[in-house]
Design a protein around this motif. Structure first.
Motif, PDB file in Angstrom:
ATOM      1  N   ARG A  20     -14.922  34.070  27.573  1.00  0.00           N
ATOM      2  CA  ARG A  20     -13.949  32.983  27.644  1.00  0.00           C
ATOM      3  C   ARG A  20     -14.604  31.635  27.306  1.00  0.00           C
ATOM      4  NH1 ARG A  20      -9.975  31.385  32.762  1.00  0.00           N
ATOM      5  NH2 ARG A  20      -9.152  29.483  31.820  1.00  0.00           N
ATOM      6  N   ALA A  23     -15.005  31.339  23.642  1.00  0.00           N
ATOM      7  CA  ALA A  23     -13.720  31.115  22.996  1.00  0.00           C
ATOM      8  C   ALA A  23     -13.295  29.660  23.120  1.00  0.00           C
ATOM      9  CB  ALA A  23     -12.660  32.035  23.588  1.00  0.00           C
ATOM     10  N   THR A  44      -8.586  32.753  18.876  1.00  0.00           N
ATOM     11  CA  THR A  44      -9.144  33.464  20.027  1.00  0.00           C
ATOM     12  C   THR A  44      -8.016  33.901  20.943  1.00  0.00           C
ATOM     13  OG1 THR A  44      -9.472  31.372  21.216  1.00  0.00           O
ATOM     14  CG2 THR A  44     -11.344  32.237  19.966  1.00  0.00           C
ATOM     15  N   SER A  45      -8.225  34.999  21.648  1.00  0.00           N
ATOM     16  CA  SER A  45      -7.200  35.525  22.546  1.00  0.00           C
ATOM     17  C   SER A  45      -7.868  36.382  23.610  1.00  0.00           C
ATOM     18  CB  SER A  45      -6.172  36.348  21.771  1.00  0.00           C
ATOM     19  OG  SER A  45      -6.797  37.429  21.095  1.00  0.00           O
ATOM     20  N   GLU A  46      -7.157  36.560  24.730  1.00  0.00           N
ATOM     21  CA  GLU A  46      -7.650  37.432  25.789  1.00  0.00           C
ATOM     22  C   GLU A  46      -7.610  38.874  25.318  1.00  0.00           C
ATOM     23  OE1 GLU A  46      -6.615  36.232  29.997  1.00  0.00           O
ATOM     24  OE2 GLU A  46      -5.088  35.112  28.877  1.00  0.00           O
ATOM     25  N   ASP A  51     -10.910  38.581  33.075  1.00  0.00           N
ATOM     26  CA  ASP A  51     -10.700  37.181  32.690  1.00  0.00           C
ATOM     27  C   ASP A  51     -11.733  36.692  31.697  1.00  0.00           C
ATOM     28  OD1 ASP A  51      -9.291  34.601  33.097  1.00  0.00           O
ATOM     29  OD2 ASP A  51     -11.218  33.972  33.925  1.00  0.00           O
ATOM     30  N   TRP A  54     -12.672  38.190  26.000  1.00  0.00           N
ATOM     31  CA  TRP A  54     -11.891  37.533  24.958  1.00  0.00           C
ATOM     32  C   TRP A  54     -12.280  38.093  23.592  1.00  0.00           C
ATOM     33  CZ3 TRP A  54      -8.718  32.838  25.138  1.00  0.00           C
ATOM     34  CH2 TRP A  54      -8.311  32.526  26.448  1.00  0.00           C
ATOM     35  N   ARG A  55     -11.533  37.686  22.574  1.00  0.00           N
ATOM     36  CA  ARG A  55     -11.758  38.187  21.223  1.00  0.00           C
ATOM     37  C   ARG A  55     -11.622  37.057  20.225  1.00  0.00           C
ATOM     38  NH1 ARG A  55      -7.413  42.335  19.076  1.00  0.00           N
ATOM     39  NH2 ARG A  55      -6.341  40.402  18.512  1.00  0.00           N
TER      40      ARG A  55
END
Length: 331
Positions: A20, A23, A44-46, A51, A54-55
């Motif tokens: 995170r 990101a 970026t996204s979860e 928590d 991310w990706r």
């Protein structure tokens, strides 16, 4: 025609896992890509229930070469041992695909949609800011925090007549300020000419007049405030800077020099652990902290410029004042 939507269909995507914190650090301009003719769009996204999982999806025009992929890997230290996923996208609008799953954001009286297909929210000021082309869609905590702070400032009766948004991104914060104080002059600038072009498009989409008069937003491409028109339109009674901690510290003298005595400065883009260092830089320029609001790890700081008599002689601010600076019209 939307220039991004018209890009060639032969686009590629590179995917890497990230944390995170990594990101969040990718928001804004990425210095490693400034030399590229066609830098990638980073989204970026979860990635799961964790928590911190991310990706990163990086969208390229054409197949990325090994050097470009390595630049991406350099941005994500946690993925050093992970092989990136590289895929050629089908003949579809990859910008739209990359935006799927983005939900509208409500911040104070403002409701920000990232897709035209999403409905407007009754009882709110609605903006349509398409995602994926510049920072400042309302999705990030810093932008949402600024919207909430602007809304609160209007609700407590603060009034402004000359507003500047430095590092405007999509133009959203300038539009919000102009809605709250429609008789103000508004100036918005960004170091990236693409962001300025996007802000102009967004102004048209949202019915915000572009120009140099009252109730209009003037748009400029500039590094910080290094533009004759930005200096000539000063002093500002409200200046907004939603950028990163390093540039905020570097720009402290030049930003504060353009603020009217007693005027307001809104800062965001810094992490909680960076707040003390940023505040120290602005206190040295005669600013005092009037209010702070944290959204997660991201604080929004409202500061006021101490009036001065003579050479750098501070004077106590009248706490009953409502935020306006002399010389400009009010609502």
């Amino acid at each position: 025609m939307n220039d991004v939507a018209a890009r060639p269909a032969q686009s590629w995507k590179v995917t890497l896992p990230c944390t995170r914190a990594e990101a969040e650090a990718l928001d804004g301009d990425i210095a490693l890509f400034v030399a590229m003719d066609q830098p990638p769009v980073l989204m970026t996204s979860e990635a799961g229930a964790d928590d911190d999982a991310w990706r990163l999806d990086a969208y390229f025009e054409g197949e990325p070469d090994p050097a470009a992929v390595q630049l991406l890997r350099d941005l994500i230290p946690s993925a050093a041992a992970t092989e990136p996923q590289i895929e050629k996208l089908p003949d579809e609008d990859w910008v739209t695909l990359s935006q799927q799953g983005l939900e509208p954001v409500t911040a104070g009286r403002f409701h920000v949609r990232n897709r035209a297909a999403d409905p407007e929210e009754a009882g709110h000021v609605n903006f349509l800011i398409e995602a994926g082309r510049a920072f400042g869609t309302g999705q990030h905590e810093t932008t949402a925090g600024c919207l909430i702070m602007l809304d609160r400032m209007r609700r407590i009766g603060m009034r402004f007549g000359n507003v500047a948004d430095i590092g405007t991104g999509t133009g959203l914060l300038a539009f919000a300020a102009l809605h709250l104080w429609p008789r103000a002059y508004a100036t918005a600038s960004d170091i990236d000419p693409v962001a300025v072009a996007i802000s102009r498009e967004n102004a048209m989409t949202n019915g915000m007049p572009v120009g140099h008069g009252i109730g209009q937003v003037a748009l400029y491409t500039a590094a910080g405030v290094d533009h004759p028109a930005i200096e000539q339109r000063a002093p500002y009674d409200l200046l907004i800077a939603n950028i990163l901690a390093g540039p905020l510290i570097e720009l402290a003298p030049s930003l504060c020099a353009l603020i009217e005595d007693g005027g307001t400065l809104l800062l965001a883009g810094l992490l909680r652990e960076q707040a003390d260092e940023v505040l120290a830089a602005y206190r040295a320029q005669g600013m005092r902290l009037a209010e702070r609001a944290d959204r997660g790890d991201w604080p929004t700081l409202r500061l006021r410029k101490r009036p001065r008599i003579g050479w750098k002689r501070p004077q106590r601010i009248d706490r009953s004042a409502r935020g306006e600076a002399p010389g400009f019209g009010t609502l």
